[in-house]
Each structure stands twice: as structure tokens, then as C-alpha cells.
Design an enzyme around this catalytic site. Structure first.
Site, PDB file in Angstrom:
ATOM      1  N   ARG A  91       1.914  -5.134  14.878  1.00  0.00           N
ATOM      2  CA  ARG A  91       0.519  -5.017  15.271  1.00  0.00           C
ATOM      3  C   ARG A  91       0.287  -5.820  16.540  1.00  0.00           C
ATOM      4  NH1 ARG A  91      -4.863  -5.181  12.220  1.00  0.00           N
ATOM      5  NH2 ARG A  91      -5.388  -7.223  13.014  1.00  0.00           N
ATOM      6  N   THR A  97      -5.186  -5.580  20.461  1.00  0.00           N
ATOM      7  CA  THR A  97      -5.796  -4.255  20.246  1.00  0.00           C
ATOM      8  C   THR A  97      -5.830  -3.859  18.767  1.00  0.00           C
ATOM      9  OG1 THR A  97      -3.679  -3.124  20.399  1.00  0.00           O
ATOM     10  CG2 THR A  97      -4.861  -3.478  22.466  1.00  0.00           C
ATOM     11  N   ASP A 155       4.132  -7.781  -0.718  1.00  0.00           N
ATOM     12  CA  ASP A 155       4.857  -7.558   0.542  1.00  0.00           C
ATOM     13  C   ASP A 155       6.318  -7.219   0.222  1.00  0.00           C
ATOM     14  OD1 ASP A 155       6.543  -8.184   2.908  1.00  0.00           O
ATOM     15  OD2 ASP A 155       4.600  -8.627   3.810  1.00  0.00           O
ATOM     16  N   ASP A 187       9.082  -9.310   2.198  1.00  0.00           N
ATOM     17  CA  ASP A 187       9.178 -10.707   1.742  1.00  0.00           C
ATOM     18  C   ASP A 187       9.884 -10.795   0.396  1.00  0.00           C
ATOM     19  OD1 ASP A 187       8.105 -11.926   3.925  1.00  0.00           O
ATOM     20  OD2 ASP A 187       6.090 -12.157   3.078  1.00  0.00           O
TER      21      ASP A 187
END
Ligand code: URA
Length: 243
Positions: free
Chosen positions: A136, A140, A234, A237
Site C-alpha cells: 500500500r 495514496t 494475518d 504472520d
């Protein structure tokens, strides 16, 4: 032959002898004909339950995730084209079977998609594997390509795109755009995924109507942090032990 080697022949996903009523959930929304949801056997639901459970330790998380990944790869291989292949058996009897047509390549979306590489290698010896890193952009909030390394001739290969969690669809969409920009035809891309959100899979298949998706389960939705719910947390992870 397929890739640089031939995979073992695909097998049907295993099923237990349990009756369907024993399954926690026996159907999962199948959407369009380009989207395949693995058969919702008791065994698959049990494997998913194990990896969803917050109490499951890393060794088991990896082991049971790998079993689901293997089912996804085996099913994915069913979507590759085959041609008629006549052979002779040891009895001297002719038999007309099939063989895979075309070359393949795995492409993992880093980092979580890398967990699916071994499952692909286990079925397709010496398969080529490319990588795409998308993150990401903090300014933006859009998915941004940071790195890619793909075979030169990727445009001539069927691509098995690997990412275990399809949440908003941002990374997967960006990854497909990279593949399309390298000349891979949309209908030569097969996306293998463990758990999808309804909104992610809807957006993804609307944008790429010819691209095939194989997923193990379509979950209920996304939370306010874009985690899939009920989900499993996650994936990267938990799989790589970095939680
Ligand atoms: N990625 C994950 O690992 N988990 C989610 O729920 C969504 C994206």
C-alpha cells in the site's frame, strides 16, 4: 509437456466418509463459472477450522495450510488445457489418454503467496516461479508495485497466481495488471486462493471476467481494517511466525 516438467496427474480433492450433515457448512456460494470453490467436504471444513482457530500453533498452522494449498493446486491443474495422448500400457494394449498442453509458471504475491510455492512445486517438478511485491502506498492508499521478477517468456505460459487471502482485491488486481502488461492473456491466468471475501472476489471477477479463480472458501466479509471475517487473522504472520 507442462512447465519444465510434468506434474503428477491431478487427483480429486479427498473427502472423508463423514455424512454431509456432519459438515459445519456444506455449501459455499459458487459465483460465476470462472470461479471454483473447492468441494465443501467435512475434511476441508475441518482443515479450515484448524487454521482459523486462534489457538492453533504455528507448526500446525503451516501443516494444515499446506494441506489446503495442495488441494487448491490439484484443483487448479484441472483447469489447464490437455490434448489427447495415445500410449501403450505394459500389456501391449493401446490406451488414449491426455497430456497437459502448454507451459506454466507460478507467480507469488509476496509475502503470503510465497507460502503456496512449495505446494505448486510438489505437483509440478522444477516449475518456474516469479514474484511480485505489492504494498500500500501510504500517501495514496493505493496498491503499488514495488518489485517483480518474472520469466522472460511469461506471455507464453499459463500463470498460476498465488495469494492465500483475497480481501479488498487491491493487491491481486495490481498483480494481474502487471501480468497483463507483460502480455499474459487474461484467460491464461489462474488465481489460487485459500479464503476470499465476497466483495474482493466480486470486484476481481468483474474486472477480469475471463480469469479463473480457485478458492477454498468465500467468507462473510471484511472488518473495518480490511481483514477477512471470520477469516484467520494475518496469514503471512501466522505462516512465517512474525506475529
Ligand atoms: N491478509 C491477511 O493475511 N488476512 C486478511 O484477513 C486479509 C488480508
Amino acid at each position: 509437456t507442462l512447465a519444465d516438467s510434468e506434474p503428477t496427474l491431478p487427483t480429486a480433492p479427498a473427502s472423508t466418509g463423514a455424512s454431509p450433515k456432519d459438515a459445519v457448512r456444506i455449501s459455499n456460494p459458487p459465483c460465476k463459472d470462472t470461479i471454483t470453490v473447492l468441494p465443501q467436504t467435512s475434511q476441508l471444513i475441518a482443515l479450515l477450522t484448524l487454521i482459523r482457530d486462534r489457538k492453533t500453533q504455528r507448526g500446525d498452522f503451516v501443516f494444515y495450510s499446506n494441506r489446503i494449498i495442495r488441494l487448491l493446486v490439484e484443483e487448479g491443474l484441472n483447469h489447464l488445457p490437455v490434448v489427447s495422448h495415445p500410449i501403450e500400457t505394459p500389456l501391449g494394449t493401446p490406451y488414449t489418454g491426455v497430456k497437459f498442453q502448454g507451459k506454466i509458471c507460478g507467480v507469488s504475491i509476496m509475502r503470503a503467496g510465497e507460502s503456496m510455492e512449495q505446494g505448486l512445486r510438489d505437483c509440478c517438478r522444477s516449475v518456474r516461479i516469479g514474484k511480485i511485491l505489492i504494498q500500500r502506498d501510504e500517501e495514496t492508499a493505493q496498491a503499488k508495485l514495488f518489485y517483480d521478477k518474472l520469466p522472460e517468456d511469461i506471455a507464453d505460459r499459463y500463470v498460476l497466481l498465488l495469494d492465500p487471502m483475497l480481501a479488498t482485491g487491491g493487491s491481486a488486481i495490481k498483480a494481474v495488471e502487471v501480468l497483463l502488461s507483460r502480455g499474459v492473456p487474461e484467460d491464461h491466468i489462474l488465481f489460487l486462493n485459500l479464503i476470499a471475501s465476497p466483495e474482493g472476489i466480486e470486484k476481481f471477477s468483474e474486472m477480469f471476467p475471463k480469469l479463473r479463480v480457485v478458492t477454498a472458501f468465500v467468507d462473510e466479509g471484511l472488518d473495518d481494517k480490511s481483514y477477512i471475517t471470520p477469516g484467520l487473522g494475518d496469514f503471512g504472520d501466522r505462516y512465517f511466525g512474525t506475529a
